[in-house]
Structure formats: structure tokens, C-alpha cells
Design a protein around this motif. Structure first.
Motif, PDB file in Angstrom:
ATOM      1  N   GLU A 188       0.839  -1.187   0.000  1.00 63.90           N
ATOM      2  CA  GLU A 188       0.000   0.000   0.000  1.00 63.90           C
ATOM      3  C   GLU A 188       0.877   1.242   0.000  1.00 63.90           C
ATOM      4  O   GLU A 188       1.855   1.305   0.730  1.00 63.90           O
ATOM      5  CB  GLU A 188      -0.885   0.013   1.247  1.00 63.90           C
ATOM      6  N   PRO A 189       0.513   2.228  -0.808  1.00 66.28           N
ATOM      7  CA  PRO A 189       1.304   3.457  -0.794  1.00 66.28           C
ATOM      8  C   PRO A 189       1.103   4.204   0.528  1.00 66.28           C
ATOM      9  O   PRO A 189      -0.017   4.299   1.036  1.00 66.28           O
ATOM     10  CB  PRO A 189       0.774   4.255  -1.975  1.00 66.28           C
ATOM     11  N   THR A 190       2.164   4.704   1.077  1.00 70.49           N
ATOM     12  CA  THR A 190       2.082   5.465   2.323  1.00 70.49           C
ATOM     13  C   THR A 190       2.743   6.816   2.121  1.00 70.49           C
ATOM     14  O   THR A 190       3.592   6.983   1.251  1.00 70.49           O
ATOM     15  CB  THR A 190       2.788   4.734   3.472  1.00 70.49           C
ATOM     16  N   SER A 191       2.326   7.754   2.934  1.00 68.85           N
ATOM     17  CA  SER A 191       2.887   9.087   2.870  1.00 68.85           C
ATOM     18  C   SER A 191       3.515   9.428   4.213  1.00 68.85           C
ATOM     19  O   SER A 191       2.968   9.103   5.268  1.00 68.85           O
ATOM     20  CB  SER A 191       1.793  10.105   2.539  1.00 68.85           C
ATOM     21  N   ILE A 192       4.624  10.087   4.178  1.00 62.09           N
ATOM     22  CA  ILE A 192       5.291  10.507   5.407  1.00 62.09           C
ATOM     23  C   ILE A 192       4.440  11.542   6.130  1.00 62.09           C
ATOM     24  O   ILE A 192       4.399  11.587   7.355  1.00 62.09           O
ATOM     25  CB  ILE A 192       6.686  11.073   5.088  1.00 62.09           C
ATOM     26  N   LEU A 193       3.722  12.363   5.368  1.00 60.48           N
ATOM     27  CA  LEU A 193       2.923  13.426   5.974  1.00 60.48           C
ATOM     28  C   LEU A 193       1.726  12.882   6.742  1.00 60.48           C
ATOM     29  O   LEU A 193       1.222  13.533   7.656  1.00 60.48           O
ATOM     30  CB  LEU A 193       2.453  14.397   4.895  1.00 60.48           C
ATOM     31  N   GLU A 194       1.247  11.680   6.399  1.00 53.34           N
ATOM     32  CA  GLU A 194       0.086  11.125   7.068  1.00 53.34           C
ATOM     33  C   GLU A 194       0.432  10.331   8.322  1.00 53.34           C
ATOM     34  O   GLU A 194      -0.446   9.917   9.059  1.00 53.34           O
ATOM     35  CB  GLU A 194      -0.687  10.233   6.098  1.00 53.34           C
ATOM     36  N   GLN A 195       1.701  10.121   8.568  1.00 53.90           N
ATOM     37  CA  GLN A 195       2.106   9.370   9.748  1.00 53.90           C
ATOM     38  C   GLN A 195       2.014  10.246  10.990  1.00 53.90           C
ATOM     39  O   GLN A 195       2.095  11.469  10.912  1.00 53.90           O
ATOM     40  CB  GLN A 195       3.537   8.845   9.592  1.00 53.90           C
ATOM     41  N   ALA A 196       1.861   9.611  12.143  1.00 50.78           N
ATOM     42  CA  ALA A 196       1.793  10.353  13.402  1.00 50.78           C
ATOM     43  C   ALA A 196       3.146  10.986  13.681  1.00 50.78           C
ATOM     44  O   ALA A 196       4.193  10.387  13.430  1.00 50.78           O
ATOM     45  CB  ALA A 196       1.412   9.405  14.529  1.00 50.78           C
ATOM     46  N   PRO A 197       3.136  12.213  14.220  1.00 53.70           N
ATOM     47  CA  PRO A 197       4.413  12.862  14.510  1.00 53.70           C
ATOM     48  C   PRO A 197       5.136  12.154  15.657  1.00 53.70           C
ATOM     49  O   PRO A 197       4.522  11.643  16.590  1.00 53.70           O
ATOM     50  CB  PRO A 197       4.013  14.284  14.909  1.00 53.70           C
ATOM     51  N   VAL A 198       6.416  12.156  15.543  1.00 53.58           N
ATOM     52  CA  VAL A 198       7.237  11.539  16.575  1.00 53.58           C
ATOM     53  C   VAL A 198       7.539  12.595  17.625  1.00 53.58           C
ATOM     54  O   VAL A 198       8.047  13.666  17.315  1.00 53.58           O
ATOM     55  CB  VAL A 198       8.548  10.992  15.973  1.00 53.58           C
ATOM     56  N   THR A 199       7.225  12.303  18.872  1.00 51.58           N
ATOM     57  CA  THR A 199       7.491  13.256  19.948  1.00 51.58           C
ATOM     58  C   THR A 199       8.759  12.857  20.674  1.00 51.58           C
ATOM     59  O   THR A 199       9.112  11.675  20.734  1.00 51.58           O
ATOM     60  CB  THR A 199       6.324  13.295  20.949  1.00 51.58           C
ATOM     61  N   ALA A 200       9.417  13.830  21.218  1.00 44.75           N
ATOM     62  CA  ALA A 200      10.650  13.577  21.962  1.00 44.75           C
ATOM     63  C   ALA A 200      10.288  12.879  23.271  1.00 44.75           C
ATOM     64  O   ALA A 200       9.249  13.163  23.881  1.00 44.75           O
ATOM     65  CB  ALA A 200      11.366  14.884  22.248  1.00 44.75           C
ATOM     66  N   PRO A 201      11.118  11.969  23.740  1.00 47.54           N
ATOM     67  CA  PRO A 201      10.817  11.286  24.995  1.00 47.54           C
ATOM     68  C   PRO A 201      10.846  12.267  26.164  1.00 47.54           C
ATOM     69  O   PRO A 201      11.655  13.201  26.200  1.00 47.54           O
ATOM     70  CB  PRO A 201      11.916  10.231  25.118  1.00 47.54           C
ATOM     71  N   ALA A 202       9.951  12.058  27.113  1.00 47.21           N
ATOM     72  CA  ALA A 202       9.875  12.941  28.278  1.00 47.21           C
ATOM     73  C   ALA A 202      11.090  12.726  29.169  1.00 47.21           C
ATOM     74  O   ALA A 202      11.682  11.649  29.199  1.00 47.21           O
ATOM     75  CB  ALA A 202       8.597  12.652  29.052  1.00 47.21           C
ATOM     76  N   GLU A 203      11.448  13.785  29.892  1.00 45.54           N
ATOM     77  CA  GLU A 203      12.585  13.670  30.805  1.00 45.54           C
ATOM     78  C   GLU A 203      12.185  12.778  31.971  1.00 45.54           C
ATOM     79  O   GLU A 203      11.050  12.810  32.426  1.00 45.54           O
ATOM     80  CB  GLU A 203      12.976  15.055  31.305  1.00 45.54           C
ATOM     81  N   PRO A 204      13.118  11.995  32.469  1.00 45.65           N
ATOM     82  CA  PRO A 204      12.781  11.116  33.592  1.00 45.65           C
ATOM     83  C   PRO A 204      12.470  11.927  34.844  1.00 45.65           C
ATOM     84  O   PRO A 204      13.122  12.931  35.135  1.00 45.65           O
ATOM     85  CB  PRO A 204      14.038  10.267  33.768  1.00 45.65           C
ATOM     86  N   GLN A 205      11.460  11.491  35.550  1.00 45.24           N
ATOM     87  CA  GLN A 205      11.081  12.204  36.777  1.00 45.24           C
ATOM     88  C   GLN A 205      11.776  11.568  37.975  1.00 45.24           C
ATOM     89  O   GLN A 205      11.905  10.352  38.055  1.00 45.24           O
ATOM     90  CB  GLN A 205       9.568  12.161  36.976  1.00 45.24           C
ATOM     91  N   THR A 206      12.183  12.408  38.885  1.00 49.01           N
ATOM     92  CA  THR A 206      12.834  11.925  40.100  1.00 49.01           C
ATOM     93  C   THR A 206      11.964  12.270  41.292  1.00 49.01           C
ATOM     94  O   THR A 206      11.136  13.182  41.245  1.00 49.01           O
ATOM     95  CB  THR A 206      14.227  12.561  40.264  1.00 49.01           C
ATOM     96  N   ASP A 207      12.187  11.565  42.376  1.00 51.42           N
ATOM     97  CA  ASP A 207      11.418  11.816  43.584  1.00 51.42           C
ATOM     98  C   ASP A 207      11.964  12.999  44.377  1.00 51.42           C
ATOM     99  O   ASP A 207      11.297  13.520  45.261  1.00 51.42           O
ATOM    100  CB  ASP A 207      11.421  10.568  44.484  1.00 51.42           C
ATOM    101  N   GLU A 208      13.165  13.404  44.067  1.00 56.77           N
ATOM    102  CA  GLU A 208      13.769  14.512  44.809  1.00 56.77           C
ATOM    103  C   GLU A 208      13.214  15.839  44.309  1.00 56.77           C
ATOM    104  O   GLU A 208      13.115  16.060  43.107  1.00 56.77           O
ATOM    105  CB  GLU A 208      15.288  14.498  44.621  1.00 56.77           C
ATOM    106  N   PRO A 209      12.867  16.726  45.253  1.00 49.65           N
ATOM    107  CA  PRO A 209      12.403  18.043  44.808  1.00 49.65           C
ATOM    108  C   PRO A 209      13.574  18.856  44.264  1.00 49.65           C
ATOM    109  O   PRO A 209      14.703  18.726  44.718  1.00 49.65           O
ATOM    110  CB  PRO A 209      11.824  18.673  46.068  1.00 49.65           C
TER     111      PRO A 209
END
Length: 108
Positions: A81-102
């Protein structure tokens, strides 16, 4: 259909390998290549007759190899099947890891 063409391609490839390895080497510098040791006769399997037969066989197998590869490429392109790059879901940057320390602002 693709499976049948793949089997045919493999058989043609193996046949081409055998036919190419049967051909006499043109170099002859090392004395190898099965020189045509004496004897007359204009039969089919003289040195010249076998060379012509093997050369023609190689040409036919090469043409069959190319046609089979092209047919496989056409079949593979039709089932995709033909696919288009524009129709794909955008790639988001991974979130920064959260720490328990304030986090405490550092004052200078």
C-alpha cells in the motif's frame, strides 16, 4: 504466485552457477581450463561446440534471471500500500525522567 517465482528464480540461479562453472577459462596462463587434448571430430561436444552451447545456455539463463527478478519486483510493488510521510503520526521527543527529589533553585 510470488512463492512460485521465487522457486523458479532459485532454480535458474543454481543452473546458471553450474553452467558458468562448467565453462572453460579463457586465461590458460596456469595451464588449467581443460585444454582440448588432440583428436579430430566435428561432433557436438568438441571444445568449440561445448563452448557455444554453454555460452548460449548462459545467455538464456541470464535473460530468464532478469525477467524473473522484474516479475518479482512488479508483484511486490502491487501488493504494497502506498504510504505518505505526511500522514504518519508525529514523533514526539521522549519525556525527561522524573525523580522523587524536589528540585531546589540554586542561588548565587
Amino acid at each position: 504466485m510470488e512463492a512460485v517465482l521465487l522457486v523458479v528464480l532459485l532454480l535458474i540461479t543454481l543452473a546458471m552457477i553450474v553452467v558458468i562453472l562448467l565453462q572453460r577459462s579463457e586465461g590458460g596462463a596456469l595451464g588449467m581450463g581443460g585444454g582440448g587434448g588432440g583428436g579430430a571430430g566435428g561432433g557436438m561436444f568438441t571444445a568449440r561446440g561445448t563452448a557455444n552451447l554453454l555460452t548460449r545456455t548462459t545467455a538464456f539463463l541470464g535473460a530468464g534471471f532478469m525477467l524473473t527478478c522484474l516479475a518479482l519486483a512488479v508483484l511486490a510493488s502491487q501488493t504494497r500500500e502506498p504510504t505518505s510521510i505526511l500522514e504518519q503520526a508525529p514523533v514526539t521527543a521522549p519525556a525527561e525522567p522524573q525523580t522523587d527529589e524536589p528540585t531546589v533553585p540554586v542561588s548565587e
